[in-house]
Design an enzyme around this catalytic site. Sequence first.
Site, PDB file in Angstrom:
ATOM      1  CE  LYS A   1      -2.058   0.591   4.164  1.00 50.03           C
ATOM      2  NZ  LYS A   1      -2.597   0.292   5.510  1.00 50.03           N
TER       3      LYS A   1
ATOM      4  CB  SER B   1      -5.919   2.694   5.514  1.00 51.76           C
ATOM      5  OG  SER B   1      -4.728   1.942   6.016  1.00 51.76           O
TER       6      SER B   1
ATOM      7  CB  SER C   1      -6.022  -0.642   8.227  1.00 52.20           C
ATOM      8  OG  SER C   1      -6.522   0.466   8.609  1.00 52.20           O
TER       9      SER C   1
END
Length: 526
Positions: free
Chosen positions: A128, A203, A227
């Site tokens: 990410k 996220s 997340s």
Amino acid sequence: MPSKRAFQSHARRILRRLVDITMGFLFRLVYRNPGARVNPIEDLLLLDTASTLALKIRTKKVKSVEVVEKYIARIKDINTLLNCVVDERFEEALAEARAVDKLIESGTTSEEEMAKETPYLGVPFTTKDSIQVKGLKFTAGLYARRNIKGAEDAAAVTTLRRAGAIPLALTNVSELCMWWESHNTVHGRTNNPYDSNRIVGGSSGGEGCLQAAAGSPMGIGSDIGGSIRMPCFFNGIFGHKPSRGLVSNAGEYPIASKDHDLFLGTGPMCRFASDLAPMLKVLSDKNASRIPFDEKVDIKALKFYYMEDDGGSALVSAVHQDVKTAMHNVLTYLKKAHGIQPQKVNITNMKRSAAIWFAKMNVKGEPDFCQELANRNGSINVYWELIKWVLCLSKHTFIALATGISEKMGVKHGSEEHTRLLEACDHMYTEFKELLGENGIFLYPTHPTVAPYHNEPVFKPLNFSYTAIINVLGFPATHIPLGLNDKGLPVGIQAVGAMNCDHHCIAVACELERAFGGWVPPAISV
């Protein structure tokens, strides 16, 4: 007669339910046209586990270049619809793959040595846009960081590289990784591969989306409030939040304080449960000895406990029937297949999960969220930015500004309420520690609803509490996909284990994958 507090709590639950029903109707109206699904997987090589790919590469059944090329082609095929990949190093990855193939052809290293020293030799991976990869964007979804590139690899990336893996691409996140929909003003919004009208979570939402769409054989996520696990739930894949301190979080942004680092877990995200333990073993690096990864776990020797919901929080959505059915199916399977009778428990403070998480995140002397939104270069005027947002002039998302405002209005550090919440967390930790012992597994919903529509989380902001509470307690937790509901959306639950018993959670994931099938390719119709 019920007390005034009980009456108020009941009234809030009714209001919460009315809001969910009303907003659910409105969002279904807005998104009345069906969303798109990602294109079908046409290459069987994309259906191999990461470990299988590594084996095929080192035994010359397939070349690393071929594997990397297949995944590059898949990313190009799916990213227009999904918007999950935000940066790439395709040419560098191909060059590294050619070097791997040349090394293997030379015969200078035996297959046994490669399997031991570089277990992922030639296998691509993704991560990410908050976990630093040298030369790639390092924005964490913050506009002020839009031009920043990674100067070096994060610790997690370094360990996978050392194991022979090849970084391929970077995936989308929420702004500053503090929301459970992956949307920001740098890269835009990511769409769910099962229904493009739906969210991917956050996220690590871009990563969960890419994995589910078979755009990468394995990925790294990070999890401070769910997340890893929420995106895995919404995208129907496996993900593991490790035990406290097992995997280094160095080289990630936002930079975790000493206290926050205890809640943050960097861990694996993948389509196949069998990839969880080998990945975690590599990521754990020098801490790998804490977990007996090679120990065969006897499911019958584990003690199972469960809760179907949080006990009735007035600020969180009720657990949907799809999730309850998934839990019931697991309980039934354990009883019929293994003679295990999971015990239902009632941990009363679970209904205070959101408040406890916010209290634990409230650390004295650390930058507040408005300072973080300014990239720690001063502080934004959040109210002025909100006015700009209304005029479509702000470079921040609405939810980031709302988070900055709510932080200012929240429980003050050191107040009586703050102290009570910290004490409640300590009590919960002791309660869980005693419950789980050395061989306990706690089954719990990962999230109360299947993937909501885009922007819908704004109206149910505290639903992340089902995962967040496990972060502040520090225990390991694995999200386990359990198929699709009647709308073709993924469902599943999480398995929480005792501290440093990550292998127990993962063993349960492997067992339930065999029983329920695990990941379902998103192009398959229901």
